[in-house]
Design a protein around this motif. Structure first.
Motif, short mmCIF file in Angstrom:
data_model
loop_
_atom_site.label_atom_id
_atom_site.label_comp_id
_atom_site.label_asym_id
_atom_site.label_seq_id
_atom_site.Cartn_x
_atom_site.Cartn_y
_atom_site.Cartn_z
N GLN A 1 0.81 -1.22 0.00
CA GLN A 1 0.00 0.00 0.00
C GLN A 1 0.85 1.27 0.00
N ARG B 1 -11.45 -0.48 -4.38
CA ARG B 1 -10.69 0.27 -3.37
C ARG B 1 -11.08 -0.15 -1.95
N LYS C 1 -8.69 -2.00 0.77
CA LYS C 1 -8.45 -1.38 2.07
C LYS C 1 -8.75 -2.37 3.20
#
Length: 366
Positions: free
Chosen positions: A200, A324, A328
């Motif tokens: 990330q 997304r 996450k």
């Protein structure tokens, strides 16, 4: 101010017999008289002067006493002369190895400052053998045609084997320079969990930290630009029983491919033999195909657990927002999710979601 240094390598060497002859003339000694003073036969002295017999340590000590020139100097002259003759013979023998030489990316190695530009084919062969750490072309074949490597390869493009061996050797040399702890499987698995989270973060920083984590677990992590003649994503092998190597090529130049390749090679380190050779373009070999499939499955499930992946597929929602959010929740880069959706044909390869992938490029070197 930079200081330039030059090495002097003459293409000749003086045989010790020439020096003996000069000293005999300056001291007005005949060959017979010199032999008598040394306590050696006239035949031996004549053969030394003619370059047919070597100056051995005992003889050098006798020359020292009679001619007043230290024995170490005589032995040095002898050694340089014999080495020069051996190099000349080797140069003549290597002429027939020109086809072997032409198969290698020598120009690329020169451009990368790995090799100095050779002045001849014989010198190029000598430099290549030194680069590979072998003493002859036959020794190169014996070592590299049976190398223990498992690597991801494009099924539609077979890499040039000599270019591949060169790329792997570069990786080996870099891996040798990385200070690693002794390999520890538990520590390596934890390192991979940490690296999964690093996907990330900015790639350059993530790779730097990933290398440190791998080193602490006994694995050298090498990122090395491939040669034009090869098309592979990565390689994994054991440098020693206590040190593994993962070498990545950044072939597809996107972060999702980079990370998947790293975890694929990690699977080989964790799951497979330290000695067996795995080459995935050999599709006729069922064992190799199974091992590569196992590494792919392990990497896929490690990056995204199977149960979580099934839940995403069940939603049939692959919008940017959904991707997304899922990434996450998983603690991974969204590009990894996009890449897997494409691999499993849930998304087209040309999709607007490709913008979630980070493009990677090699930095130009001067």
């Amino acid at each position: 101010m930079a200081v330039t240094t030059y090495s002097y390598e003459p293409d000749y060497a003086v045989p010790p017999g020439w020096v003996v002859e000069e000293h005999l003339q300056s001291q007005h000694l005949s060959h017979a008289e010199f032999a008598r003073r040394c306590g050696r036969s006239a035949k031996l002295i004549s053969e030394i002067i003619a370059g047919k017999a070597p100056v051995e340590p005992k003889t050098a000590l006798q020359f020292e006493k009679v001619l007043g020139l230290d024995a170490s100097i005589w032995l040095g002259i002898e050694a340089r002369y014999r080495l020069h003759k051996a190099r000349h013979v080797e140069a003549q023998e290597t002429k027939k190895e020109a086809p072997w030489l032409k198969a290698f990316p020598v120009k690329e190695l020169v451009n990368r400052s790995v090799l100095d530009k050779p002045a001849s084919d014989a010198q190029a062969i000598s430099k290549l053998l030194t680069f590979f750490g072998v003493g002859s072309v036959n020794a190169w074949h014996a070592k590299y045609e049976g190398m223990s490597v498992a690597y991801r390869h494009s099924p539609s493009f077979q890499s040039d084997k000599t270019a591949l061996a060169t790329w792997l050797r570069l990786g080996e040399l870099e891996a040798e320079q990385q200070e690693c702890a002794d390999y520890n499987e538990t520590r390596f698995k934890q390192a991979l969990k940490d690296i999964r989270g690093l996907t990330q973060t900015p790639v350059a920083r993530a790779l730097e930290e990933a290398q440190q984590l791998c080193n602490e677990a006994g694995v050298a992590l090498v990122l090395l630009k491939p040669f034009p003649q090869i098309a592979l994503s990565g390689a994994a092998w054991w440098l020693t029983p206590r040190k593994a190597v993962i070498e990545l090529s950044l072939r597809h130049k996107t972060d999702d491919h980079l990370w998947f390749s790293l975890f694929h090679e990690a699977a080989h380190v964790l799951l497979h033999s330290k000695k067996q050779v795995f080459i995935d373009w050999m599709q006729s070999n069922k064992e190799i195909a199974e091992v590569e499939s196992e590494a792919n499955l392990w990497a896929s499930n490690f990056l995204i657990p199977r149960g979580d992946w099934k839940q995403l597929l069940a939603t049939s929602s692959y919008s940017e927002m959904a991707v997304r959010l899922f990434a996450k929740e998983q603690g991974i880069a969204p590009s990894i999710v996009v890449g897997r959706l494409q691999h499993e044909a849930c998304l087209q390869w040309q999709t607007p979601l490709n913008k979630l992938k980070i493009r990677l490029e090699w930095k130009a070197t001067s």
